[in-house]
Write a protein that holds these residues in place. Structure first.
Motif, short mmCIF file in Angstrom:
data_model
loop_
_atom_site.label_atom_id
_atom_site.label_comp_id
_atom_site.label_asym_id
_atom_site.label_seq_id
_atom_site.Cartn_x
_atom_site.Cartn_y
_atom_site.Cartn_z
N ARG A 83 0.82 -1.23 0.00
CA ARG A 83 0.00 0.00 0.00
C ARG A 83 0.85 1.27 0.00
N THR A 84 2.10 1.15 0.47
CA THR A 84 2.95 2.35 0.56
C THR A 84 3.60 2.67 -0.79
N LEU A 85 4.02 1.63 -1.49
CA LEU A 85 4.82 1.86 -2.71
C LEU A 85 3.94 2.19 -3.91
N ILE A 86 4.40 3.17 -4.68
CA ILE A 86 3.66 3.60 -5.87
C ILE A 86 4.44 3.14 -7.10
N SER A 87 3.72 2.52 -8.01
CA SER A 87 4.39 2.00 -9.22
C SER A 87 4.48 3.11 -10.28
N ILE A 88 5.70 3.35 -10.73
CA ILE A 88 5.91 4.35 -11.79
C ILE A 88 6.39 3.61 -13.04
N PRO A 89 5.56 3.55 -14.09
CA PRO A 89 5.96 2.80 -15.27
C PRO A 89 7.13 3.45 -16.00
N VAL A 90 8.08 2.63 -16.43
CA VAL A 90 9.15 3.08 -17.33
C VAL A 90 9.19 2.04 -18.44
N LYS A 91 9.91 2.33 -19.51
CA LYS A 91 10.04 1.35 -20.60
C LYS A 91 10.26 -0.05 -20.04
N GLU A 92 9.50 -1.02 -20.43
CA GLU A 92 9.73 -2.43 -20.06
C GLU A 92 9.75 -2.70 -18.55
N GLY A 93 9.28 -1.81 -17.73
CA GLY A 93 9.32 -2.10 -16.30
C GLY A 93 8.64 -1.02 -15.48
N ALA A 94 8.94 -1.01 -14.19
CA ALA A 94 8.35 -0.01 -13.30
C ALA A 94 9.26 0.20 -12.10
N ILE A 95 9.25 1.44 -11.60
CA ILE A 95 9.96 1.76 -10.36
C ILE A 95 8.95 1.61 -9.21
N MET A 96 9.41 1.13 -8.05
CA MET A 96 8.56 1.14 -6.87
C MET A 96 8.99 2.36 -6.04
N PHE A 97 8.09 3.33 -5.90
CA PHE A 97 8.45 4.60 -5.27
C PHE A 97 7.89 4.70 -3.85
N CYS A 98 8.77 5.04 -2.91
CA CYS A 98 8.33 5.25 -1.52
C CYS A 98 8.38 6.75 -1.20
N PRO A 99 7.22 7.39 -1.05
CA PRO A 99 7.21 8.84 -0.76
C PRO A 99 7.71 9.15 0.65
N ALA A 100 8.14 10.39 0.83
CA ALA A 100 8.66 10.85 2.13
C ALA A 100 7.57 11.57 2.91
N PRO A 101 7.62 11.45 4.25
CA PRO A 101 6.76 12.31 5.07
C PRO A 101 7.44 13.67 5.23
N ASP A 102 6.72 14.64 5.77
CA ASP A 102 7.32 15.93 6.11
C ASP A 102 8.35 15.72 7.22
N GLU A 103 9.37 16.58 7.25
CA GLU A 103 10.47 16.37 8.21
C GLU A 103 10.03 16.38 9.68
N ASP A 104 8.91 17.05 9.98
CA ASP A 104 8.49 17.15 11.38
C ASP A 104 7.68 15.94 11.86
N VAL A 105 7.31 15.07 10.94
CA VAL A 105 6.44 13.95 11.33
C VAL A 105 7.19 12.89 12.12
N LEU A 106 8.42 12.55 11.66
CA LEU A 106 9.20 11.56 12.40
C LEU A 106 9.70 12.17 13.69
N GLY A 107 9.50 11.48 14.80
CA GLY A 107 9.95 12.01 16.09
C GLY A 107 9.28 11.23 17.21
N PRO A 108 9.87 11.29 18.40
CA PRO A 108 9.37 10.46 19.50
C PRO A 108 7.89 10.69 19.83
N GLU A 109 7.42 11.92 19.59
CA GLU A 109 6.02 12.20 19.93
C GLU A 109 5.04 11.44 19.02
N ASN A 110 5.53 11.05 17.83
CA ASN A 110 4.65 10.34 16.89
C ASN A 110 5.01 8.86 16.74
N GLY A 111 6.01 8.41 17.43
CA GLY A 111 6.40 6.98 17.30
C GLY A 111 7.76 6.83 16.69
N PRO A 112 7.82 6.42 15.39
CA PRO A 112 9.13 6.15 14.77
C PRO A 112 10.03 7.39 14.74
#
Ligand SMILES: Nc1ncnc2c1ncn2[C@@H]1O[C@H](COP(=O)(O)OP(=O)(O)OP(=O)(O)O)[C@@H](O)[C@H]1O
Ligand SMILES: [Mg+2]
Length: 263
Positions: free
Chosen positions: A74-103
């Motif tokens: 569910r996290t990875l987005i498929s980006i088609p390229v010639k003969e294949g696809a990239i699996m893309f993992c988007p980034a959260p905003d820099e303030d989201v990661l931190g002890p107050e939110n878990g990871p």
């Protein structure tokens, strides 16, 4: 069997082409039929989702994956390229990661190991911001290789040199390579900007690719289109081949550039 490359693309300087090189190298590997995971670790700018035209498709990102709010599929987005696809993992905003939110940031290497496993990726390409914390974390605990990107300016070359030194100090034996981006051969021949040998010499890092200046690139990236033809694609294919251990000439398919280069 060849080793699974896990590459961090970095430089302490902004705007030198880290995201351009990350996306195009990932595309070149995916075109060869490889399962490539492209991870946006530039939490400040999150450029890759714009450059790859995936903004409207993002529901989950690396934070959701780390917090067990989504799985790899569910996290990875498929980006088609010639003969294949990239699996893309988007980034959260820099303030989201931190002890107050878990990871926290320190959990990223383990999360990427798990994501690599779950996605079945053959190669991982991670784009970073112009900072050293996340690249060093990955160099220490995840990456097999670091690509330092430099433009032709003195400030970019100095930043590449410092970046390479810092990464090499984090882990002995880390493969650190240089990609020279946005190279303008006319300016080098006029002596206005550094030449190739000068840049390689000053950075003291083995060069694995040269991307020429490409007038078509900024407009394509603004439209969210990954170029599949033209000099950037050719340079990316050569770079990807060399990163994967194939022996190909640095300027294969770039004859106009090669004919003008004075070393
Ligand atoms: N080879 C090239 N030819 C022409 N334009 C280029 C080239 N490489 C990059 N650019 C342009 O330079 C700008 C910066 O590129 P990019 O976003 O890839 O750099 P970056 O290092 O990821 O930047 P940041 O530090 O902001 O993340 C973009 O507008 C891009 O289109
Ligand atoms: Mg970027």
């Amino acid at each position: 069997m060849k080793r699974k490359e896990k590459i961090i693309v970095t430089s302490l300087k902004g705007g030198v082409g880290k995201s351009t090189v990350s996306a195009s190298v990932a595309a070149a590997m995916a075109e060869k039929g490889m399962k490539v995971l492209l991870v946006d670790l530039d939490f400040r700018s999150r450029s890759l989702e714009l450059m790859t035209g995936t903004c409207d498709r993002i529901i989950f990102n690396l934070y959701d994956y780390m917090a067990d709010r989504s799985d790899a599929e569910r996290t990875l987005i498929s980006i088609p390229v010639k003969e294949g696809a990239i699996m893309f993992c988007p980034a959260p905003d820099e303030d989201v990661l931190g002890p107050e939110n878990g990871p926290v940031y320190e959990n990223i290497p383990d999360a990427l190991k798990k994501l690599t496993e779950e996605s079945g990726a053959d190669a991982v390409v991670c784009d970073s911001g112009a900072e050293s914390f996340v690249p060093r974390l990955l160099a220490k605990e995840f990456a097999t290789m670091a690509i330092v990107v430099s433009g032709q300016s003195r400030t970019a070359i100095r930043a590449a040199e410092i970046t390479a030194q810092k990464l090499a100090a984090v882990r002995d034996g880390l493969d650190v390579r240089l990609v020279i981006n946005d190279f303008d051969v006319s300016l080098a021949n006029l002596g206005v900007r550094a030449g190739l040998l000068e840049m390689i010499d000053e950075c003291s890092v083995r060069c694995v690719g040269v991307y020429p200046h490409d007038d078509r690139l900024p407009a394509a990236q603004d439209k969210g289109v990954l170029l599949s033809e033209g000099i950037t694609s050719v340079a990316a294919r050569n770079t990807a081949a060399r990163l994967l251990g194939d022996s190909v000439p640095l300027f294969r398919g770039l004859d106009r550039l090669r004919s003008k280069i004075r070393l």
